[in-house]
Design an enzyme around this catalytic site. Structure first.
Site, PDB file in Angstrom:
ATOM      1  N   TRP A 138       0.883  -1.262  -0.081  1.00 49.45           N
ATOM      2  CA  TRP A 138      -0.077  -0.077   0.029  1.00 49.45           C
ATOM      3  C   TRP A 138       0.931   1.250   0.066  1.00 49.45           C
ATOM      4  CZ3 TRP A 138      -0.159  -3.942   3.470  1.00 49.45           C
ATOM      5  CH2 TRP A 138       0.419  -3.778   4.778  1.00 49.45           C
ATOM      6  N   ARG A 139       2.279   1.124   0.190  1.00 54.32           N
ATOM      7  CA  ARG A 139       3.007   2.243   0.103  1.00 54.32           C
ATOM      8  C   ARG A 139       3.564   2.413  -1.235  1.00 54.32           C
ATOM      9  NH1 ARG A 139       6.422   1.348   5.622  1.00 54.32           N
ATOM     10  NH2 ARG A 139       4.894   2.115   6.964  1.00 54.32           N
TER      11      ARG A 139
ATOM     12  N   GLU B 292      -5.266   0.665   6.132  1.00 50.57           N
ATOM     13  CA  GLU B 292      -5.461   1.322   7.635  1.00 50.57           C
ATOM     14  C   GLU B 292      -6.461   0.580   8.119  1.00 50.57           C
ATOM     15  OE1 GLU B 292      -3.404   2.664   9.323  1.00 50.57           O
ATOM     16  OE2 GLU B 292      -2.016   3.380   7.701  1.00 50.57           O
TER      17      GLU B 292
ATOM     18  N   TYR C 186     -12.527  -9.601  12.948  1.00 52.54           N
ATOM     19  CA  TYR C 186     -13.375  -8.127  13.320  1.00 52.54           C
ATOM     20  C   TYR C 186     -13.933  -8.017  12.041  1.00 52.54           C
ATOM     21  CZ  TYR C 186     -10.086  -8.024  17.220  1.00 52.54           C
ATOM     22  OH  TYR C 186      -9.635  -8.120  18.382  1.00 52.54           O
TER      23      TYR C 186
ATOM     24  N   TYR D  76      -8.407   7.794  14.309  1.00 50.90           N
ATOM     25  CA  TYR D  76      -7.273   7.054  13.808  1.00 50.90           C
ATOM     26  C   TYR D  76      -7.109   7.150  12.285  1.00 50.90           C
ATOM     27  CZ  TYR D  76      -3.520   4.354  12.188  1.00 50.90           C
ATOM     28  OH  TYR D  76      -2.713   3.729  11.496  1.00 50.90           O
TER      29      TYR D  76
ATOM     30  N   ASP E 258      -2.388   5.714  17.302  1.00 47.21           N
ATOM     31  CA  ASP E 258      -2.910   4.252  17.647  1.00 47.21           C
ATOM     32  C   ASP E 258      -2.132   3.506  18.681  1.00 47.21           C
ATOM     33  OD1 ASP E 258      -0.594   3.653  16.464  1.00 47.21           O
ATOM     34  OD2 ASP E 258      -1.289   2.176  14.880  1.00 47.21           O
TER      35      ASP E 258
ATOM     36  N   CYS F 114      10.342   0.121  18.669  1.00 45.94           N
ATOM     37  CA  CYS F 114       9.890   0.606  20.166  1.00 45.94           C
ATOM     38  C   CYS F 114       8.798  -0.548  20.609  1.00 45.94           C
ATOM     39  CB  CYS F 114       9.509   2.059  20.460  1.00 45.94           C
ATOM     40  SG  CYS F 114       9.094   2.496  21.880  1.00 45.94           S
TER      41      CYS F 114
ATOM     42  N   CYS G  90      17.690   2.745  18.361  1.00 50.62           N
ATOM     43  CA  CYS G  90      16.464   3.688  18.115  1.00 50.62           C
ATOM     44  C   CYS G  90      17.260   4.943  17.609  1.00 50.62           C
ATOM     45  CB  CYS G  90      15.887   3.868  19.504  1.00 50.62           C
ATOM     46  SG  CYS G  90      14.410   4.927  19.334  1.00 50.62           S
TER      47      CYS G  90
ATOM     48  N   SER H 162     -12.347 -10.724  21.751  1.00 52.86           N
ATOM     49  CA  SER H 162     -11.652  -9.638  22.602  1.00 52.86           C
ATOM     50  C   SER H 162     -12.473  -9.644  24.124  1.00 52.86           C
ATOM     51  CB  SER H 162     -11.564  -8.169  21.957  1.00 52.86           C
ATOM     52  OG  SER H 162     -12.955  -7.965  21.408  1.00 52.86           O
TER      53      SER H 162
HETATM   54  S1  SF4 Z   1      14.778   4.650  23.001  1.00 50.61           S
HETATM   55 FE1  SF4 Z   1      13.499   4.369  21.353  1.00 50.61          FE
HETATM   56  S2  SF4 Z   1      12.991   2.061  21.600  1.00 50.61           S
HETATM   57 FE2  SF4 Z   1      13.770   2.664  23.637  1.00 50.61          FE
HETATM   58  S3  SF4 Z   1      11.730   3.309  24.992  1.00 50.61           S
HETATM   59 FE3  SF4 Z   1      12.806   5.216  23.630  1.00 50.61          FE
HETATM   60  S4  SF4 Z   1      11.524   5.311  21.855  1.00 50.61           S
HETATM   61 FE4  SF4 Z   1      11.383   3.438  22.518  1.00 50.61          FE
END
Ligand code: SF4
Length: 357
Positions: free
Chosen positions: A28-29, A41, A86, A124, A142, A196, A206, A305
């Protein structure tokens, strides 16, 4: 708000630079198309990217434009959604696209007031479509984004509470750059999905670790705060695989409620605790069935759920045709079962019975 104390342009640049270098190649990108964004989405809600990809490709190849989807038969749309769960999402998407064709000349609206009125389109999805497809500065918050914000800004609000989403949208409004709102929203989602992550954030890799308060304070595995939802309610369910002349009885579920309008096997819920055989005999008597009740009884669980079905599946082979059939039910030959859209719980039942591999 604590966010003010952080270097917003630095976070924006780090995240956008990382996204441009690392974004996943997703179907979709590959094209800028508001319809593709809308479909993807909606499919991605509560569902992982890897699961969605083949569904998205099949769906778009069958319904390449809003006109194709708007003209489709409801059963076919749900059939293409089979296994994704869903199912109200599929019906709402279908209804929304019919409105797009009938009211907006086939163009997914690019105004918040219009798109947010389409069936099943919440804040969203509104933000995702407006930012990704129309490059507008609108938040798309989200679960992934709430987790990332909770950590970067060390926010201790309970993300299970609706009020927290409002606060997170305010954070997003401060953070989204004017020049690349769509890419920035996707970068946040991508960071939440790949770096994350809920249980094992990869902080060392990160792109915003030098701005992240949770990382600085060692709170990355403590945040976000999410108070536990109640455990799904356990419900005893009896499911019947009624056959006659090698045909299986299938029933369309009621038009509202859980698994609305999906195909199913005859099902009774909230059963009293009593011996199964007695329940089956009562069931046959009520339905006027003269039958052999199989000794092969299957037991399995399915968790939605908010509900946990504890299922007893019982094959019943009729000796003679019943005088009447339950409402919205039909006999189906084994080879035609795959033409019907069954939700996952009934697919599990059909697998146990040997109707599917
Ligand atoms: S450093 Fe990056 S991966 Fe670690 S908690 Fe923070 S935002 Fe999340």
């Amino acid at each position: 708000m604590e966010i003010i104390q952080q270097d917003i342009p630095h976070i924006q640049n780090s995240l956008l630079g990382w996204y441009n270098a690392n974004k996943r190649d997703l179907p979709w990108r590959r094209h800028s198309n508001a319809y593709y964004t809308l479909v993807s989405e909606i499919m991605l809600q509560q569902t992982k990217v890897a699961t969605v990809i083949p569904y998205f490709e099949r769906f778009i190849s069958r319904f390449p434009t809003v006109y194709d989807l708007a003209a489709a038969n409801d059963d076919e749309v749900v059939k293409l959604w089979e296994g994704l769960g869903y199912y109200s999402r599929a019906r709402n998407l279908h209804a929304a696209v019919k409105e797009v064709v009938a009211i907006y000349g086939g163009q997914i609206p690019n105004r918040k007031t219009e798109i947010s009125k389409l069936k099943g389109i919440g804040p969203y999805t509104t933000g995702a479509v407006l930012s990704i497809a129309y490059n507008q500065k609108v938040p798309a918050v989200d679960g992934n984004v709430m987790r990332v914000f909770s950590r970067i800004f060390a926010l201790e609000d309970d993300i299970a509470k609706p009020a927290t989403r409002k606060k997170m949208e305010e954070v997003a409004e401060l953070l989204i750059p004017d020049h690349s709102p769509g890419d920035f929203n996707q970068a946040l989602m991508e960071l939440g999905a790949t770096v994350c992550t809920p249980k094992s954030p990869q902080c060392l890799f990160c792109p915003v670790n030098d701005s992240c308060l949770a990382y600085e304070k060692g709170l990355e595995k403590v945040l976000p705060i999410k108070k536990k939802a109640r455990a799904p309610e356990k419900i005893s369910i009896m499911m019947y695989a009624v056959t006659f002349n090698r045909k299986l009885l299938v029933v369309k579920r009621p038009a509202s409620g859980l698994l609305a309008n999906m195909w199913s096997l005859p099902t009774e819920d909230r059963m009293e605790e009593m011996p199964h055989l007695q329940q089956v005999e009562e069931y046959c008597e009520i339905n006027g069935y003269s039958a052999k009740i199989s000794k092969d009884i299957y037991y399995f669980d399915h968790i939605f759920s908010h509900r946990h079905w504890k299922i007893v599946l019982i094959p019943i082979e009729l000796d003679q045709p019943p005088e009447f059939l339950p409402k919205r039910s039909i006999w189906v030959e084994q080879h035609a079962i795959s033409d019907f859209a069954f939700p996952k719980v009934y697919l599990k039942a059909l697998e146990q019975l040997g109707y599917r591999n």
